[in-house]
Enzyme design. Structure first.
Site, PDB file in Angstrom:
ATOM      1  N   GLU A 320       0.403  -1.146  -0.017  1.00  0.00           N
ATOM      2  CA  GLU A 320      -0.028  -0.195  -0.290  1.00  0.00           C
ATOM      3  C   GLU A 320       0.667   1.083  -0.443  1.00  0.00           C
ATOM      4  O   GLU A 320       0.253   2.601  -0.180  1.00  0.00           O
ATOM      5  CB  GLU A 320      -0.870   0.174   1.288  1.00  0.00           C
ATOM      6  CG  GLU A 320      -1.968  -1.147   1.358  1.00  0.00           C
ATOM      7  CD  GLU A 320      -2.931  -0.461   2.904  1.00  0.00           C
ATOM      8  OE1 GLU A 320      -2.600   0.061   2.837  1.00  0.00           O
ATOM      9  OE2 GLU A 320      -3.676  -1.703   2.636  1.00  0.00           O
ATOM     10  N   GLY A 321       2.286   1.149   0.143  1.00  0.00           N
ATOM     11  CA  GLY A 321       3.224   2.595   0.381  1.00  0.00           C
ATOM     12  C   GLY A 321       3.684   2.584   2.261  1.00  0.00           C
ATOM     13  O   GLY A 321       3.543   3.254   2.409  1.00  0.00           O
TER      14      GLY A 321
END
Length: 353
Positions: A320-321
């Site tokens: 997702e980061g």
């Protein structure tokens, strides 16, 4: 025929005079030389990226790219494909881990859907491109055609604003660790056993299914890229085995380097995209910093292929980061001590000079 020419345009030049000035400042700060370790090199790297002796993080841009994967039909994920669109909505609503961490890090977040099986047109706050309802099953046919690949890469590039202090790319897509493992295996001439991990937490049968899917994809498409140059081979690999969100990350990373925006790379999937970006345009490597070492099997090999060392190792594997967001406070700390510590002259402390 899509326009891929922009991918090969030169990246921005580093400001080495700013780096030299930052190193000179480091040598005058009230500490033994090198005693802050990588905090010192973070500061001097950012000086070269920003063109000033005392860099700062003023604007951080995060784009989370989403897309579904046809290879999910091979039983490679612990979750159904419907979860991708559901998580896209969760990102936009601010409930996902990366959304929480982005707020804490002071990053602005865009949620970009390149193509999910379940549309998200009615979800507020989502940028919808709708390039395809996910990719095809790469064990049976190429994941996408060249036009779709080009559109996904261009969409990724469109999320990088000139003037950002830092860009972070996140991803979401059920079965995307399988796609990333296949892309990495093709780029590094490895097999499924060397690149595949448990991803969403699959059991032994799921792990075997992932490895088999990667090996089947490699066997079906290998001739497609083996006769190509390194640059065009990377495009062929992405077309045959990649994901829409992975292609968007590649486009974003290349565009960032061309626009003088440093990139903080997340975990396994983002690092595979970074490797593909470097294969397409070698200068991109000069604009990358790696946030964390993922617990996902294969990430250590990707980092090794890039000659990179991550800032953190927290056994994370969410994607997702999220791992990159955790690293931002470390970068802020590095830039703060660089800019705000007293020099020996300021503090009237004797140096070794």
């Amino acid at each position: 025929m899509p326009d891929f020419d922009w991918l090969f345009e030169p990246v921005a030049q580093l400001d080495e005079s700013a780096r030299v000035a930052a190193i000179a400042r480091q040598n005058q700060l009230t500490k033994p030389p090198g005693s802050l370790g990588r905090l010192e090199t973070i500061a001097t790297d950012f000086a070269a990226w920003q063109g000033r002796e005392r860099p700062a993080l003023a604007r951080i841009g995060l784009a989370v790219f989403a897309g579904d994967h046809g290879v999910a039909a091979r039983g490679v994920s612990a979750f159904p494909q419907a979860v991708t669109a559901q998580m896209v909505a969760n990102f936009a609503a601010g409930g996902a881990a990366v959304a929480v961490l982005a707020r804490e890090a002071g990053a602005s977040m865009a949620v970009v859907n390149l193509g999910t099986v379940t549309p998200t047109d009615a979800v507020p706050g989502v940028i919808n491109h709708r390039l395809a309802p996910g990719t095809a099953d790469f064990t049976q046919q190429p994941a996408m055609d060249s036009a779709t690949l080009g559109a996904a890469m261009a969409a990724g590039a469109g999320q990088v604003e000139p003037g950002l202090s830092l860009f972070v790319g996140g991803e979401m897509g059920i079965a995307n660790t399988t796609s990333a493992a296949a892309v990495f295996a093709a780029l590094a001439d490895l097999d499924g056993a060397a690149t595949v991990g448990r991803g969403t937490g699959v059991d032994d049968a799921g792990l075997a299914a992932k490895r088999a899917a990667v090996d089947a994809g490699l066997a079906r498409h290998r001739e497609r890229w083996c006769s190509e140059s390194p640059e065009t081979a990377a495009l062929a690999v992405l077309e045959c085995l990649g994901g829409l969100e992975i292609a968007a990350l590649v486009g974003a990373f290349i565009a960032a380097a061309q626009r003088a925006v440093p990139v903080l790379v997340d975990g396994f999937i983002s690092s595979v995209a970074a490797l593909a970006a470097v294969r397409l345009n070698a200068g991109v490597a000069d604009w990358l910093i790696f946030g964390h070492r993922s617990a996902e099997a294969g990430h250590a090999r990707v980092l090794e292929a890039l000659g990179a060392k991550a800032l953190l190792d927290l056994d994370m594997r969410l994607g997702e980061g999220s791992g990159a967001m955790i690293a931002i406070p470390v970068i802020r700390a590095a830039l703060a001590v660089h800019a705000k510590m007293a020099t020996f002259a300021d503090a009237r402390v004797c140096s070794n000079d």
